[in-house]
Design an enzyme around this catalytic site. Structure first.
Site, PDB file in Angstrom:
ATOM      1  CB  VAL A  30      -0.950  -0.006   1.235  1.00 45.16           C
ATOM      2  CG1 VAL A  30      -1.684   1.326   1.378  1.00 45.16           C
ATOM      3  CG2 VAL A  30      -1.938  -1.168   1.137  1.00 45.16           C
ATOM      4  NE  ARG A  78      -3.839 -24.855   5.171  1.00 42.01           N
ATOM      5  CZ  ARG A  78      -2.599 -24.400   5.100  1.00 42.01           C
ATOM      6  NH1 ARG A  78      -2.108 -23.990   3.944  1.00 42.01           N
ATOM      7  NH2 ARG A  78      -1.832 -24.345   6.185  1.00 42.01           N
ATOM      8  CB  SER A 111      -1.095 -18.834  -2.026  1.00 42.83           C
ATOM      9  OG  SER A 111      -1.421 -19.393  -0.777  1.00 42.83           O
ATOM     10  CG  ASP A 139       5.771 -25.070   5.856  1.00 42.77           C
ATOM     11  OD1 ASP A 139       5.755 -24.947   7.094  1.00 42.77           O
ATOM     12  OD2 ASP A 139       4.768 -25.394   5.197  1.00 42.77           O
ATOM     13  CG  HIS A 273      -1.336 -24.204  14.507  1.00 43.45           C
ATOM     14  ND1 HIS A 273      -1.625 -25.536  14.673  1.00 43.45           N
ATOM     15  CD2 HIS A 273      -1.712 -23.890  13.235  1.00 43.45           C
ATOM     16  CE1 HIS A 273      -2.168 -26.009  13.554  1.00 43.45           C
ATOM     17  NE2 HIS A 273      -2.231 -25.036  12.672  1.00 43.45           N
TER      18      HIS A 273
HETATM   19  O1  F6P Z   1       2.301 -24.425   5.637  1.00 41.14           O
HETATM   20  C1  F6P Z   1       2.334 -23.902   6.923  1.00 41.14           C
HETATM   21  C2  F6P Z   1       1.892 -24.925   7.923  1.00 41.14           C
HETATM   22  O2  F6P Z   1       1.941 -24.329   9.200  1.00 41.14           O
HETATM   23  C3  F6P Z   1       2.662 -26.241   7.902  1.00 41.14           C
HETATM   24  O3  F6P Z   1       3.893 -26.163   8.574  1.00 41.14           O
HETATM   25  C4  F6P Z   1       1.675 -27.178   8.573  1.00 41.14           C
HETATM   26  O4  F6P Z   1       1.885 -28.501   8.147  1.00 41.14           O
HETATM   27  C5  F6P Z   1       0.347 -26.662   8.079  1.00 41.14           C
HETATM   28  O5  F6P Z   1       0.545 -25.317   7.680  1.00 41.14           O
HETATM   29  C6  F6P Z   1      -0.758 -26.724   9.098  1.00 41.14           C
HETATM   30  O6  F6P Z   1      -1.911 -26.274   8.485  1.00 41.14           O
HETATM   31  P1  F6P Z   1      -3.267 -25.952   9.247  1.00 41.14           P
HETATM   32  O7  F6P Z   1      -3.049 -24.686  10.023  1.00 41.14           O
HETATM   33  O8  F6P Z   1      -4.254 -25.796   8.151  1.00 41.14           O
HETATM   34  O9  F6P Z   1      -3.510 -27.097  10.159  1.00 41.14           O
END
Ligand code: F6P
Length: 369
Positions: A30, A78, A111, A139, A273
């Protein structure tokens, strides 16, 4: 293809798994676009938002403070339906109705595949939509960029977690297996193991079967606690892509240790996460800004169906890109090549993957892998 000019509109979205620094990239796109006279539209929730027509103007004030925010403020998703041509046509129609001629997609492998497909759709001027991808995924499994946005922050988070775990591991003389994200790619596991001073690392590219994994872990533990080595704790970093669940590995290792007469307590921590969240590191903010700048500039130069890459390593067998004149750390790569090479990173046949493993074994001989 004509580049975007003052008065033209570009849309921007984040897609796939969020990565720290995505917001910084939107904010900087932006900041670069507005002084060029371009208008910017933000798309909510990735490709899903294109389908739902959740597209709204983004001004300088809207992105205030985004440089330090984790996750994705625009929202991400996704969107599996985006693989269907009719669904993408619907998304493109929404962009045309808003007068959009350029699209910036910030995200990972899936993506970028969506970005490649969108480059065949038409923009509001009747010309093909100009589309530029910006790599963002913790990743580091995307080709044609040495780092993707989010990797540095994730790595720092893992190392901090390992440092904490090592405190308690040392206090109890325990062994910890720490599982980290990374999908099919061992990059995060390998680099975190080196930076955390781990004793061993398990990554998918080594392609060890279950029996070999158990033997490897038992051998690392046996060696580390041997009187001549005298470790008070053992840390083994395990990438999530390794073909054995961490709980099952621990159980099998415990059985093996009992057989070997080694009285060691083992524990498993799955960081999950936790590794994806948090405020982006300074490095991620800077990379995000430089890639966002190149993406907007690329649209004004008339580039499309390309990804911007950060400080790309050149080695035989890898695709060739085009340097961005203003910033020699950044280059443009055909999305076709990026996607093909990214698939080779995932299956372990990329020269880049093989070099990473070779380097790890040679430069970190103290790390069992
Ligand atoms: O691609 C990023 C990532 O965090 C990977 O390391 C992991 O396998 C996947 O996404 C987990 O995806 P979700 O958050 O959809 O469970």
């Amino acid at each position: 293809m004509n580049g975007l000019q003052a008065g033209d509109k570009l849309a921007i979205l984040t897609s796939g798994g969020d990565a720290p620094g995505m917001n910084a990239a939107v904010r900087d796109a932006v900041a670069v676009a507005l002084p060029l006279g371009l208008q910017v539209l933000g798309v909510r929730n990735g490709y899903q938002g294109l389908l739902d027509d959740k597209i709204e103007p983004l001004g300088r004030r809207d992105v205030e403070g985004w440089i330090r925010r984790g996750g994705s403020v625009l929202g991400t998703a996704r969107c599996l339906r985006f693989h269907e041509a009719e669904i993408r046509a619907q998304a493109a129609a929404h962009l045309r109705a808003r007068g959009v001629t350029g699209l910036v997609v910030i995200g990972g492998n899936g993506s970028l595949a969506g970005a490649h497909a969108m480059a065949s759709e038409l923009g509001a001027d009747g010309e093909p939509l100009r589309v530029i991808g910006v790599p963002a995924s913790i990743d580091n499994d995307i080709a044609c960029t040495s780092l993707s946005i989010g990797v540095d922050t994730a790595l720092n988070t893992i190392v901090e977690a390992c440092d904490r775990i090592l405190d308690t591991a040392s206090a109890h003389s325990r062994t910890f297996i720490v599982e980290v994200m990374g999908r099919a790619c061992g990059y995060l596991g390998m680099t975190a193991a080196v930076a955390a001073g781990a004793d061993g690392v398990l990554f998918p590219e080594a392609k060890l079967d279950e029996a070999a994994l158990v033997e490897r872990v038992a051998a690392i533990i046996d060696h580390a606690y041997a009187p001549e080595v005298g470790r008070r704790r053992v840390l083994i970093v395990k990438s999530e892509g390794v073909a054995m669940a961490s709980g099952e590995l621990k159980a099998a290792v415990d059985v093996r240790l009992a057989e070997m007469g080694i009285p060691v307590e083992t524990r498993v921590t799955v960081l999950g996460h936790v590794v994806r969240g948090g405020s982006p590191s300074a490095t991620d903010r800077l990379i995000a800004g430089r890639l966002a700048h190149a993406a907007v500039r690329g649209l004004t130069l008339g580039l499309s169906d390309v990804m911007v890459g950060w400080h790309v390593l050149r080695m035989p067998g890898l695709p060739e890109g085009r340097l961005f004149d203003t910033d020699p750390y950044v280059s443009f790569w055909p999305l076709d090549d990026v996607l093909r090479e990214t698939a080779r990173i995932a299956d372990g046949t990329s020269p880049l993957t093989q070099w990473r493993v070779r380097l790890l074994r040679e430069a970190a001989p103290y790390l069992s892998c």
